[in-house]
Design a protein around this motif. Sequence first.
Motif, PDB file in Angstrom:
ATOM      1  N   ALA A  64       0.824  -1.210   0.000  1.00  0.00           N
ATOM      2  CA  ALA A  64       0.000   0.000   0.000  1.00  0.00           C
ATOM      3  C   ALA A  64       0.858   1.260   0.000  1.00  0.00           C
ATOM      4  N   THR A  65       1.880   1.308   0.856  1.00  0.00           N
ATOM      5  CA  THR A  65       2.703   2.522   0.914  1.00  0.00           C
ATOM      6  C   THR A  65       3.529   2.701  -0.356  1.00  0.00           C
ATOM      7  N   ALA A  66       3.981   1.595  -0.953  1.00  0.00           N
ATOM      8  CA  ALA A  66       4.711   1.712  -2.222  1.00  0.00           C
ATOM      9  C   ALA A  66       3.806   2.282  -3.306  1.00  0.00           C
ATOM     10  N   GLU A  67       2.567   1.807  -3.362  1.00  0.00           N
ATOM     11  CA  GLU A  67       1.634   2.323  -4.370  1.00  0.00           C
ATOM     12  C   GLU A  67       1.325   3.794  -4.120  1.00  0.00           C
ATOM     13  N   ILE A  68       1.168   4.171  -2.857  1.00  0.00           N
ATOM     14  CA  ILE A  68       0.904   5.576  -2.534  1.00  0.00           C
ATOM     15  C   ILE A  68       2.068   6.456  -2.967  1.00  0.00           C
ATOM     16  N   VAL A  69       3.288   6.029  -2.657  1.00  0.00           N
ATOM     17  CA  VAL A  69       4.460   6.818  -3.042  1.00  0.00           C
ATOM     18  C   VAL A  69       4.533   6.970  -4.555  1.00  0.00           C
ATOM     19  N   THR A 126       8.669   4.608   1.822  1.00  0.00           N
ATOM     20  CA  THR A 126       7.875   3.377   1.813  1.00  0.00           C
ATOM     21  C   THR A 126       8.005   2.565   3.091  1.00  0.00           C
ATOM     22  N   ASP A 127       9.204   2.010   3.351  1.00  0.00           N
ATOM     23  CA  ASP A 127       9.295   1.031   4.440  1.00  0.00           C
ATOM     24  C   ASP A 127       9.123   1.653   5.818  1.00  0.00           C
ATOM     25  N   THR A 128       9.536   2.926   5.997  1.00  0.00           N
ATOM     26  CA  THR A 128       9.366   3.549   7.314  1.00  0.00           C
ATOM     27  C   THR A 128       7.887   3.677   7.677  1.00  0.00           C
ATOM     28  N   THR A 129       7.086   4.181   6.736  1.00  0.00           N
ATOM     29  CA  THR A 129       5.659   4.345   7.016  1.00  0.00           C
ATOM     30  C   THR A 129       4.953   2.999   7.064  1.00  0.00           C
ATOM     31  N   ALA A 130       5.379   2.057   6.221  1.00  0.00           N
ATOM     32  CA  ALA A 130       4.782   0.717   6.253  1.00  0.00           C
ATOM     33  C   ALA A 130       4.998   0.066   7.614  1.00  0.00           C
ATOM     34  N   ALA A 131       6.209   0.176   8.147  1.00  0.00           N
ATOM     35  CA  ALA A 131       6.485  -0.388   9.472  1.00  0.00           C
ATOM     36  C   ALA A 131       5.648   0.302  10.540  1.00  0.00           C
TER      37      ALA A 131
END
Length: 453
Positions: free
Chosen positions: A144-149, A260-265
């Motif tokens: 989800a966060t990758a798609e948002i970015v 991506t990974d910071t917000t995903a975590a």
Amino acid sequence: MQKTPQIGSPTGGLPWLGHAHHILRDPLEFIQQQRRYGDLVRIRMGPKLLYIVNTPTLVRELLTAHQHQFAKGDIYDKASAVLGKGLFTSEGEFHRCQRRLVQPAFHRAQVEQFAAIMQRVATSATRSWRDGETIRMDQFTMGATAEIVMKTLFSEALSDDTLNEFISLQSTLLKGFLKRGYIPVDAYFRLPLPENRRYAKAVVDSHRIVDGFVAERRTRGSARDDVLSLLMHARADDDSRTMSDRQVSDETITLMMAGTDTTAALITWVFHVLATQPTIARSAYEEVDAAFRGPEPPTIPILLQLAYLRRVVKEALRMYAPAWVLPRRALPGAELGGHVIPAGTNVLYSPYALHHDERLFPEPEKFLPQRWEPEQEKAIPRFAYVPFGAGVRMCIGDEFSIAEAMIVTATVMHRWRLRHRTNHTIHPVVSTVLWPSQLQMVLEERHAPSLPK
């Protein structure tokens, strides 16, 4: 007169290795133990000396008062092969100029505009969920966060094939970053190993795709409501300086990797808390349900004003700071706490360790959203809470990240409750950021989805 802190040194170092074996075995425990040896601690990683700062006062010196005496650190140098001279890796006057050019893309009004994309992606990503199904929460949040970015960078016209290619490249690059941070021998990464070849190819492919987007926009002269257009048309205060295409590409790849990974975590940790803390979950769900109770879906400003959910997100950033440790490198003449730091030496500060210091946060192992009620927040010492860093190198996307966490979490909560699949203990795992270990969650449907008008 302020007393000069002594430089402490932990026990347990080994010949040749120094304290490397302790750090590799349990980095979170090791970094927290250092406060017992003093405000400023010196350790060895193999043949190299490292310093660790353990108080808000020294963090303030490192990040603001003496910021010009320190560069970003070795890991940033290694990242420049991918990120070029983006905000993550650049230094000095060039960094300051670039930050001024990039900053408008992350002003509050712009973030609210992008929040609509966040909500649409979260709704779409959960559309295939089924009641009783088990999901890997980290896979959902990373996707989800990758798609948002990607959609905020390149607009929502991005094709599915390009989006999936980006996500695959991003995964390869993040794994490469992690390994390069832990293995100090650069020669290892020049060996003709499959993983090194994959990383090198991902570097080339990511630049090829982003450079293609930039060239296409320049050729067509078209502007869209996305970050890429904002970067390409950004101008300095005197209206004289713009970014070259190379700079636009470097900043775009930097934002792609950092966002991506910071917000995903962070989102993953929030759902872990909601699944394990019934009282907190009840208050959060009541607030979200109240926002969705009207005849029309809540507006983005209403979702961003969910006060209790914001406190939950801020407490998750305290307890599970994704960027758990960050480096700086001493320049000639650098000082900390009245001590000269040898030029070229790395200095570490740990948001995770600071956030778990009982002198700064009473009962640090308890998840307490009330810490962030206005009066209580005022009592927290400055530079004790630094999930996004501080000073001129503070993360430029801090508001974007918090908004994204709130929008995605509230959108999911409206329709779903997520529970742990088993009762096994979840613990933090050090990767590119701080993740919960294997968080498998069972979906429980709460409300039927609204039909579009």
